[in-house]
Design a protein around this motif. Structure first.
Motif, PDB file in Angstrom:
ATOM      1  N   LYS B  83       0.845  -1.202   0.000  1.00 46.61           N
ATOM      2  CA  LYS B  83       0.000   0.000   0.000  1.00 46.61           C
ATOM      3  C   LYS B  83       0.879   1.251   0.000  1.00 46.61           C
ATOM      4  O   LYS B  83       0.638   2.198  -0.765  1.00 46.61           O
ATOM      5  N   LYS B  84       1.895   1.268   0.865  1.00 46.14           N
ATOM      6  CA  LYS B  84       2.803   2.419   0.928  1.00 46.14           C
ATOM      7  C   LYS B  84       3.456   2.661  -0.434  1.00 46.14           C
ATOM      8  O   LYS B  84       3.593   3.803  -0.882  1.00 46.14           O
ATOM      9  N   GLU B  85       3.866   1.577  -1.086  1.00 49.35           N
ATOM     10  CA  GLU B  85       4.518   1.704  -2.394  1.00 49.35           C
ATOM     11  C   GLU B  85       3.550   2.244  -3.443  1.00 49.35           C
ATOM     12  O   GLU B  85       3.901   3.088  -4.270  1.00 49.35           O
ATOM     13  N   MET B  86       2.311   1.751  -3.393  1.00 54.87           N
ATOM     14  CA  MET B  86       1.309   2.232  -4.346  1.00 54.87           C
ATOM     15  C   MET B  86       1.090   3.730  -4.165  1.00 54.87           C
ATOM     16  O   MET B  86       0.991   4.486  -5.135  1.00 54.87           O
ATOM     17  N   ILE B  87       0.999   4.154  -2.898  1.00 50.82           N
ATOM     18  CA  ILE B  87       0.763   5.582  -2.619  1.00 50.82           C
ATOM     19  C   ILE B  87       1.933   6.414  -3.133  1.00 50.82           C
ATOM     20  O   ILE B  87       1.758   7.483  -3.719  1.00 50.82           O
ATOM     21  N   TRP B  88       3.125   5.890  -2.947  1.00 46.95           N
ATOM     22  CA  TRP B  88       4.317   6.618  -3.406  1.00 46.95           C
ATOM     23  C   TRP B  88       4.337   6.722  -4.938  1.00 46.95           C
ATOM     24  O   TRP B  88       4.609   7.791  -5.484  1.00 46.95           O
ATOM     25  N   ALA B  90       1.867   6.762  -6.878  1.00 43.33           N
ATOM     26  CA  ALA B  90       0.818   7.695  -7.292  1.00 43.33           C
ATOM     27  C   ALA B  90       1.168   9.132  -6.936  1.00 43.33           C
ATOM     28  O   ALA B  90       0.842  10.058  -7.680  1.00 43.33           O
ATOM     29  N   GLY B  91       1.846   9.321  -5.810  1.00 43.97           N
ATOM     30  CA  GLY B  91       2.037  10.676  -5.298  1.00 43.97           C
ATOM     31  C   GLY B  91       3.366  11.313  -5.640  1.00 43.97           C
ATOM     32  O   GLY B  91       3.517  12.540  -5.575  1.00 43.97           O
ATOM     33  N   ASN B  92       4.335  10.513  -6.013  1.00 36.12           N
ATOM     34  CA  ASN B  92       5.675  11.078  -6.262  1.00 36.12           C
ATOM     35  C   ASN B  92       5.745  11.685  -7.669  1.00 36.12           C
ATOM     36  O   ASN B  92       5.030  11.269  -8.575  1.00 36.12           O
ATOM     37  N   HIS B  99       1.879  12.590 -11.257  1.00 32.43           N
ATOM     38  CA  HIS B  99       0.850  11.697 -11.831  1.00 32.43           C
ATOM     39  C   HIS B  99       1.302  11.075 -13.148  1.00 32.43           C
ATOM     40  O   HIS B  99       0.561  11.041 -14.121  1.00 32.43           O
ATOM     41  N   ALA B 110      -1.823  -2.871  -8.596  1.00 33.75           N
ATOM     42  CA  ALA B 110      -2.023  -3.189  -7.173  1.00 33.75           C
ATOM     43  C   ALA B 110      -2.298  -4.679  -6.966  1.00 33.75           C
ATOM     44  O   ALA B 110      -2.006  -5.230  -5.912  1.00 33.75           O
TER      45      ALA B 110
END
Lengths: 434, 434
Positions: B83-88, B90-92, B99, B110
């Motif tokens: 989850k942390k990796e997915m957020i990164w 998407a957000g980095n 994006h 995912a």
């Protein structure tokens, strides 16, 4: 799961002191051998040991904090020889001999603590002295030097990041290991660690000793450090030092007695120790005068430790003397221990190979060679020539002449008097690096 | 108090596996960029990736245990993007662009897991293939290579004692740091880590990346390793690879379509990415033919990555082409990434200094240079030229010609056909070291 050890982490936060000396056995073995003799023969003799920094350009008291030094010295004063250590001293064999320490001496040692010290700062240097009965103050020499040298290392490394420190030690390890590999090229080498007093740090000395044990096998004969010998099942090595003739010289009533003093030390020593412990340290008042005046029985001793003459001419002079006394040098031992590094060891080894037994006591360049290891040139990592020597014997100044005038110690008028008594034959000035 | 962490010690005893790949982001960034495009345009295309050991003399399957390899591959198959990796992801921002990944693509990612593999041993080599839809199997390339390379390192270090291992890593650290110090001599250097696939080990790559970050400051522009970029707040770097033109080439219906295929890849790419991501990899079917037939718009791209020609003539050819197209090379970028080490980097940097923008993607000689680090010569520590390439595209064999015939891949008759289509201009055979 994150595996931080919470107790350790909190303990680390609350550290008041990371002690440099954690055991009274973290000292050179010869201090214990000499201590037993001092305890037996001269225990009440008042003396003073003083710190001397022969590397004047380095202002040690500017590099390290006086309060930190006091904390470390005070911590050393809190130590006693532990029960396990006492049992090991009593039960271990040294130089093949069991029960080398008298139970009465060990009984005294069990209650021993380092006595008080005097510390002042003058002109960027520490004036650190230890005064009292010889038997009480003599053990200060090694911990005092190790503490100051390690505080210098710590100060020099302050401000380096964790990563930079990792590189410093990686380079130092790579460097030492390349020395080990070179030394493997000397088939009959016998070498030991004599690097306690000038070490970069205790943990680094321990790594170096483990490196020699791993890399040199039987060629590594042991360490002068009693604690490391005990912990690693190595031989504890060392015999005697300049403090014995320096005190006996200072106690001499007249010039004839002074001239006899170096041999009196050997006579005392022989009452306590035999065999491989019969190693002559000939240079306190100059090796050439020592040999010139030495009685024949000195040639019966196992060997010599030339400590301030250049190794090759120094060794040749002793070999010539053995020959003149009708002894075969191939039965004798030369212990080289002054300012050694791999190149000197190789050169000396090859020069004397097959002509005399040899061993090498490797000091500063084993345990404190960090040249080129720091990210930027770092003078604080360069070892200095720091010694802690007898300066006073019951009001009489002590003197060391040495084969190298740069290593001479004592009040100038007294040095002159000693030179009149012993002569200056064979003295050659050389820079004192470490 | 002895402070052994009992839980850790017991856990260590019960280890079944020390995983080599612990995250799906432990891969090269360009795989994710390409994956998004494959997912968008070619997701159902069947392909096969195959392991190829170009260092035939090294019998990899004799060095490492097939069961261990299966355990590691199976472990990699158990991973999903956290989850942390997915957020990164998407957000980095990547290459200054937020994006960069489409939410629909991330939604697919995912749930992604690495698919099954085929493994056999023949004649001392592993026959390891990954067959399936392109979007499923492409991510195997980097973890498969990293796993085999790290298993080789582990096998090579088996039997070394703890002390010897300490020396191996001390030497490797000292060696890398001396490279860092040399690179500091290049004032406008831009260099990044491209060493994931050939690394000695994950932990060693991490140390190397930290070393470059610490030692080179802004000259270190980032890493191709997505996980290390995330964990160290570094730029994730990389654009595209040979697999794109190799697949598009194999899908070409006739020779004219084959000749257009490399530019079709760029047209696809441009739909997805812009700016600094517009880097041409020109050598799949030879750089000289690529430049000869390239449409003018290719000269609008930011730069080229010459990957198999020697850097100086390779770079000069591209600069001459830019000039011929009326572009100023000083506005353009050359990304060097083939077989670099400090000497090549210095030479290339000095050759092109001021004439073109440059960056260096440093691979094997950054993350796997252990020459001279082991106690005795250890062939298992020497990196080999192991690749994992597209070999089949829906029954049609895939081909890579390369500027270096030693790096060519494909069935011989197909290689011949491609050479007829593209010509052999500019190809120079050089030994493939890594």
């Amino acid at each position: 799961m994150t595996t931080t050890d919470l107790a350790k982490r909190v303990y680390d936060h609350t550290w008041k002191l990371d002690p440099i000396v954690r055991s009274l056995l973290d000292t050179d073995f010869y201090k214990l051998l000499m201590l037993q003799m001092i305890w037996g023969l001269y225990r009440d003799q008042p003396v003073t040991f003083s710190l001397v920094n022969r590397t004047h350009a380095v202002r040690v008291a500017d590099e390290i904090d006086e309060a930190e030094l006091r904390d470390q010295l005070d911590h050393a004063r809190s130590l006693t020889v532990s029960k396990k250590e006492m049992i090991w001293l009593a039960g271990n064999s040294f130089y093949g001999r069991a029960h080398i320490f008298d139970p009465a001496f060990l009984g005294w040692l069990a209650d021993y603590r380092l006595p008080d010290y005097d510390l002042a700062v003058r002109d960027g240097q520490f004036e650190l002295t230890f005064s009292g009965s010889w038997v009480d103050v003599t053990l200060w020499e090694i911990p005092a030097l190790a503490i100051i040298n390690e505080l210098r290392s710590r100060a020099a490394l302050k401000g380096l990041g964790r990563f930079q420190l990792d590189v410093v030690y990686a380079r130092a390890k790579a460097k030492l290991w390349s020395k080990v590999e070179r030394l493997r090229g000397l088939p009959d080498l016998r070498i030991s660690d004599f690097g306690t007093r000038r070490r970069h740090s205790f943990l680094w000395q321990r790594w170096c000793v483990e490196a020699l044990k791993e890399g040199l096998d039987d060629a590594f004969t042991g360490t002068s450090n009693v604690l490391l010998a005990m912990d690693n099942d190595l031989e504890a090595l060392g015999t005697n030092a300049h403090e014995l003739p320096m005190v006996l010289g200072a106690l001499a009533k007249d010039e004839a007695a002074l001239r006899r003093a170096p041999y009196g030390v050997l006579a005392d020593w022989r009452k306590y120790y035999g065999g491989n412990l019969l190693i002559v340290l000939p240079d306190t008042f100059g090796t050439a005068p020592f040999l010139r005046d030495a009685p024949d029985w000195v040639a019966d001793w196992t060997g010599f430790r030339p400590d301030s003459a250049p190794p090759i001419p120094g060794g040749e002079a002793i070999i010539a003397w053995w020959r003149a006394k009708g002894r075969d040098p191939r039965d004798k031992l030369l212990v080289f221990s002054d300012a050694l590094d791999v190149a000197t060891i190789e050169e000396t080894y090859r020069h004397f190979e097959g002509r005399v037994r040899m061993s090498f006591g490797w000091g500063t360049n084993l345990t404190n060679d960090f040249a080129g290891c720091a990210p930027t040139p770092n003078g604080g990592l360069k070892a200095i020539s720091l010694v802690c020597k007898i300066t006073d014997v019951g009001g009489q100044p002590a003197v060391k002449l040495s084969d190298n005038p740069e290593k001479a110690l004592g009040r100038p008028d007294e040095v002159e008097r000693y030179l009149r008594v012993f002569g200056a034959a064979g003295r050659v000035a050389q820079p004192v690096l470490v």
